[in-house]
Every structure is written in C-alpha cells, then in structure tokens.
Design a protein around this motif. Structure first.
Motif, PDB file in Angstrom:
ATOM      1  N   LEU A 130     -23.176 -30.489 -12.377  1.00 42.54           N
ATOM      2  CA  LEU A 130     -23.121 -31.932 -12.138  1.00 42.54           C
ATOM      3  C   LEU A 130     -22.335 -32.240 -10.867  1.00 42.54           C
ATOM      4  N   CYS A 131     -21.285 -31.467 -10.587  1.00 48.08           N
ATOM      5  CA  CYS A 131     -20.540 -31.696  -9.346  1.00 48.08           C
ATOM      6  C   CYS A 131     -21.401 -31.391  -8.131  1.00 48.08           C
ATOM      7  N   ALA A 132     -22.171 -30.311  -8.187  1.00 51.06           N
ATOM      8  CA  ALA A 132     -23.062 -29.974  -7.078  1.00 51.06           C
ATOM      9  C   ALA A 132     -24.111 -31.069  -6.882  1.00 51.06           C
ATOM     10  N   ALA A 133     -24.729 -31.510  -7.968  1.00 47.44           N
ATOM     11  CA  ALA A 133     -25.770 -32.533  -7.893  1.00 47.44           C
ATOM     12  C   ALA A 133     -25.225 -33.863  -7.383  1.00 47.44           C
ATOM     13  N   MET A 134     -23.996 -34.185  -7.779  1.00 48.45           N
ATOM     14  CA  MET A 134     -23.391 -35.467  -7.411  1.00 48.45           C
ATOM     15  C   MET A 134     -22.638 -35.404  -6.076  1.00 48.45           C
ATOM     16  N   GLY A 135     -22.575 -34.215  -5.463  1.00 46.01           N
ATOM     17  CA  GLY A 135     -21.867 -34.086  -4.197  1.00 46.01           C
ATOM     18  C   GLY A 135     -20.365 -34.214  -4.325  1.00 46.01           C
ATOM     19  N   ILE A 136     -19.822 -33.733  -5.446  1.00 43.80           N
ATOM     20  CA  ILE A 136     -18.384 -33.823  -5.719  1.00 43.80           C
ATOM     21  C   ILE A 136     -17.723 -32.486  -5.408  1.00 43.80           C
ATOM     22  N   ASN A 137     -16.632 -32.522  -4.642  1.00 44.13           N
ATOM     23  CA  ASN A 137     -15.917 -31.295  -4.262  1.00 44.13           C
ATOM     24  C   ASN A 137     -14.434 -31.578  -4.089  1.00 44.13           C
ATOM     25  N   LYS A 138     -13.714 -30.644  -3.470  1.00 46.17           N
ATOM     26  CA  LYS A 138     -12.257 -30.762  -3.339  1.00 46.17           C
ATOM     27  C   LYS A 138     -11.836 -32.015  -2.572  1.00 46.17           C
ATOM     28  N   ASP A 139     -12.721 -32.538  -1.734  1.00 46.25           N
ATOM     29  CA  ASP A 139     -12.397 -33.753  -0.976  1.00 46.25           C
ATOM     30  C   ASP A 139     -12.244 -34.966  -1.885  1.00 46.25           C
TER      31      ASP A 139
END
Length: 197
Positions: A130-139
């Motif tokens: 879900l993080c990959a799909a939503m563009g969620i990362n350490k930033d």
C-alpha cells in the motif's frame, strides 16, 4: 471531510477499529491516490511488547510517536518496504496504528504504475504494497495527517461494515502480546492482506 485531530487522540485500539471504512489520501506531483482502509493493527506502546515504542524513549525513529495523535510514523522493513503507521492518543503516550491493507478507490492507474502490476486485488494488500501504491516513503515521516497532502477522510459513500478482530501478523517474538486480538479487518473484504483464520 478530512478527519480532525480529535479523531486520533484516543487509544490505538479504538482508532484502529474506527479507521476501517475511512479513506487514505495522498496528493503528490504525480497525482492523487485514494484507498479505503480495510485492515489495521493497533500497537499499544509501553504495554505492548510488539510495539517499536515498547522500551524506547522520545528519540530516534520512534520520536514522532510521542507527539499528539494525527502524525505519520513511517519505517522501513527488510531494507526495502515502507510501512505507514498513524500516531494516536495524547502527547507522550506512544501508540500507533499500522495500516495493513487498502481497497483502491482513486488514482488506480497511478497505483498500478507504481506497483508494476495490473492486479487490483494485489495493489494494496499489505503494508509495503500500500505504501508503494500510494507513493508513501521516508519523506512522509512525521507528516501532519490533519494537513492537505497526506490525510484521511470520510468515505464518499458510507456502507455498513462488520469489524473482525484477530491476532496481529508476524509478531511471534512478542511473548503474550502475539495473542492480543488487535488486528482489525472489514469482514469478508477481498482486499485484506491475509485471510482471517
């Protein structure tokens, strides 16, 4: 309507249940993606041996957990997958809710591109996915979820849901805490990461 601060200022178990059926939104330069939350896990801080903050203090990666509820706690697992947690409760009570699965709602083509798959069922069926799909990362670490970039909102159409409680996933190291029924799913939702036994 974006969820307000008060929604998050309760214990993680209560918030984890109430997040089911809410929508996670991420606005980026690539576009907007949205997913209906269908699976969560509560981590109850100093009284939960499975929590990152179980024996921590307000420093290092868990620092944001000591803020008031409504901030993003992002961490990396296996050196390659990001996981998104939502900080809950009051200042200095380091509890979080892990988002484990979403049902894709909007920006689906962008999600498919980010994930490199056309399989809807597989886009957001796990915390790393879900993080990959939503563009969620350490930033996104420490981001205020009451702002207008990464946030949660009420679903456009509220369908009645039945909440199922079960054991959390992959925490066999946590002693008796591994048996707490602090994983919550929408009953019979096909987008959950692991079927409830």
């Amino acid at each position: 309507m974006i969820l307000n601060r008060e929604f998050y200022q309760r214990d993680a178990v209560a918030v984890a249940k109430d997040l089911l059926g809410k929508v996670l939104v991420h606005e980026t330069n690539e576009g907007i993606t949205k997913g209906l939350i269908v699976e969560t896990e509560a981590y109850m801080g100093t009284k939960d041996a499975a929590a990152h903050s179980y024996k921590s203090n307000p420093s290092g990666r868990t620092n944001v957990q000591y803020k008031e509820g409504g901030y993003a706690y992002i961490y990396l697992i296996y050196g390659m997958y990001y996981c998104m947690n939502i900080v809950t409760n009051e200042i200095n009570i380091p509890e979080v809710v892990l988002l484990r699965a979403l049902e894709p709602v909007d920006g689906i083509e962008l999600m498919k591109k980010r994930r490199g798959t056309d399989k809807m069922i597989n886009l957001c069926s796990g915390p790393g996915k879900l993080c990959a799909a939503m563009g969620i990362n350490k930033d996104n670490y420490g981001m205020d979820l009451c702002s207008n970039q990464l946030y949660l909102e009420e679903a456009a159409v509220k369908n009645p849901i039945e909440v199922v409680a079960s054991k959390r996933i992959n925490i066999d190291y946590a002693g008796e805490a591994k048996d707490y029924l602090w994983r919550f799913t929408i009953k019979d939702n096909k987008f959950v990461s692991v079927k409830v036994k």
